[in-house]
Design a protein around this motif. Sequence first.
Motif, PDB file in Angstrom:
ATOM      1  N   VAL A 202       0.839  -1.199   0.000  1.00 27.52           N
ATOM      2  CA  VAL A 202       0.000   0.000   0.000  1.00 27.52           C
ATOM      3  C   VAL A 202       0.873   1.248   0.000  1.00 27.52           C
ATOM      4  O   VAL A 202       1.800   1.376   0.805  1.00 27.52           O
ATOM      5  N   LYS A 203       0.557   2.163  -0.868  1.00 27.25           N
ATOM      6  CA  LYS A 203       1.294   3.423  -0.956  1.00 27.25           C
ATOM      7  C   LYS A 203       0.861   4.337   0.190  1.00 27.25           C
ATOM      8  O   LYS A 203      -0.327   4.429   0.514  1.00 27.25           O
ATOM      9  N   THR A 204       1.825   5.023   0.812  1.00 33.07           N
ATOM     10  CA  THR A 204       1.518   5.866   1.969  1.00 33.07           C
ATOM     11  C   THR A 204       2.080   7.269   1.796  1.00 33.07           C
ATOM     12  O   THR A 204       3.012   7.495   1.012  1.00 33.07           O
ATOM     13  N   GLY A 205       1.509   8.215   2.564  1.00 32.64           N
ATOM     14  CA  GLY A 205       1.969   9.593   2.534  1.00 32.64           C
ATOM     15  C   GLY A 205       2.002  10.193   3.924  1.00 32.64           C
ATOM     16  O   GLY A 205       1.053  10.033   4.697  1.00 32.64           O
ATOM     17  N   PHE A 206       3.101  10.867   4.260  1.00 32.31           N
ATOM     18  CA  PHE A 206       3.214  11.529   5.558  1.00 32.31           C
ATOM     19  C   PHE A 206       2.817  12.986   5.431  1.00 32.31           C
ATOM     20  O   PHE A 206       3.361  13.722   4.602  1.00 32.31           O
ATOM     21  N   LEU A 207       1.886  13.415   6.261  1.00 40.52           N
ATOM     22  CA  LEU A 207       1.438  14.802   6.269  1.00 40.52           C
ATOM     23  C   LEU A 207       2.334  15.620   7.192  1.00 40.52           C
ATOM     24  O   LEU A 207       2.373  15.401   8.404  1.00 40.52           O
ATOM     25  N   GLY A 208       3.054  16.551   6.615  1.00 37.55           N
ATOM     26  CA  GLY A 208       3.949  17.371   7.414  1.00 37.55           C
ATOM     27  C   GLY A 208       5.179  17.741   6.626  1.00 37.55           C
ATOM     28  O   GLY A 208       5.300  17.430   5.434  1.00 37.55           O
ATOM     29  N   THR A 209       6.123  18.412   7.317  1.00 41.22           N
ATOM     30  CA  THR A 209       7.338  18.899   6.673  1.00 41.22           C
ATOM     31  C   THR A 209       8.544  18.467   7.499  1.00 41.22           C
ATOM     32  O   THR A 209       9.107  19.250   8.264  1.00 41.22           O
ATOM     33  N   PRO A 210       8.948  17.211   7.390  1.00 44.03           N
ATOM     34  CA  PRO A 210      10.140  16.768   8.121  1.00 44.03           C
ATOM     35  C   PRO A 210      11.369  17.559   7.668  1.00 44.03           C
ATOM     36  O   PRO A 210      11.426  18.050   6.545  1.00 44.03           O
ATOM     37  N   SER A 211      12.337  17.659   8.551  1.00 45.75           N
ATOM     38  CA  SER A 211      13.573  18.330   8.165  1.00 45.75           C
ATOM     39  C   SER A 211      14.267  17.528   7.071  1.00 45.75           C
ATOM     40  O   SER A 211      14.082  16.307   6.958  1.00 45.75           O
ATOM     41  N   MET A 212      15.055  18.218   6.266  1.00 43.97           N
ATOM     42  CA  MET A 212      15.775  17.529   5.199  1.00 43.97           C
ATOM     43  C   MET A 212      16.678  16.432   5.767  1.00 43.97           C
ATOM     44  O   MET A 212      16.858  15.384   5.150  1.00 43.97           O
ATOM     45  N   ALA A 213      17.226  16.678   6.947  1.00 47.38           N
ATOM     46  CA  ALA A 213      18.125  15.697   7.559  1.00 47.38           C
ATOM     47  C   ALA A 213      17.398  14.409   7.942  1.00 47.38           C
ATOM     48  O   ALA A 213      18.029  13.356   8.059  1.00 47.38           O
ATOM     49  N   ASP A 214      16.073  14.489   8.139  1.00 50.18           N
ATOM     50  CA  ASP A 214      15.300  13.321   8.566  1.00 50.18           C
ATOM     51  C   ASP A 214      14.615  12.589   7.415  1.00 50.18           C
ATOM     52  O   ASP A 214      14.006  11.538   7.632  1.00 50.18           O
TER      53      ASP A 214
END
Length: 289
Positions: A202-214
């Motif tokens: 299943v394709k998933t998506g995270f809602l938010g703006t993680p830091s580039m380092a993460d």
Amino acid sequence: MHARAATAVTTALLGTVALLLPAAGVRAVEDGTPPAVIAHRGASAYAPENTLAAVDRAARLGAVWVENDVQRTRDGKLVVLHDDSLARTTDVEQVFPGRAPWKVKDFTAAEVARLDAGSWFGASYAGARVPTLKQYLDRVDLHRQKLLLELKNPELYPGIERETLKLLSNEGWLDQAHRGRLVVQSFSAASLRTVHDLKPGVKTGFLGTPSMADLHAYADFTDQINPSHTSLSRAYVSAVQAFTGPHGKPLEVCTWTVNTADAARRVAGYGVDGIITNKPDVVRDALRR
């Protein structure tokens, strides 16, 4: 002998570096493909959000993708509603006046089904109901649309990931015919990890703006990073799309909630893969121009 050893060491070091670096991907704007237009809670600028009427309106406007939110009732039924309270978008305060704060989890599915989920938006929608997830899936399928399904407040509903996946499976949404038509998203990284562990396909998506380092950590279990458009930059979109997700493809960016032509053109210029909007017609027309 020494030359061969040096070559072997160099090859090994280059291999290590390759593993540490994100894989390069091709942005949608570079191959001429416009961002997908995703109707937020259906065409929610024109019909009451998350209702079947909003799905129908999105279909009439030509929206291929729709987004919705899932909550769970007291008796374990999955319903489509954005808030964890019924108060904003139904007449629950009139129907059940003594049961504040009117949380979804405190009502049975039969009680929720009694509520008017349309009058708050406009008299012409009086009598619209809060759909069950099954009803919503059936309507999306009827229109041959694609679905961005948000697990809302999963911390309030332990086990909702497994229950949602079971319903999706029962309704045929995990079969070959629906491949490419479903993304499950959430603000909860832990919830998305659970979805990925239970159903890796299943394709998933995270809602938010993680830091580039993460970003490298998110690439282990999610296929999309879906931030607010106000937090976006061209550099951030490029950084996300440079990583390869769990299905061997570049991470995608779908941004929300874009309701003006100027904002749509701006984020499209950043190279986003999808634009989530209450006004799919406005975004569509902006991208065409």
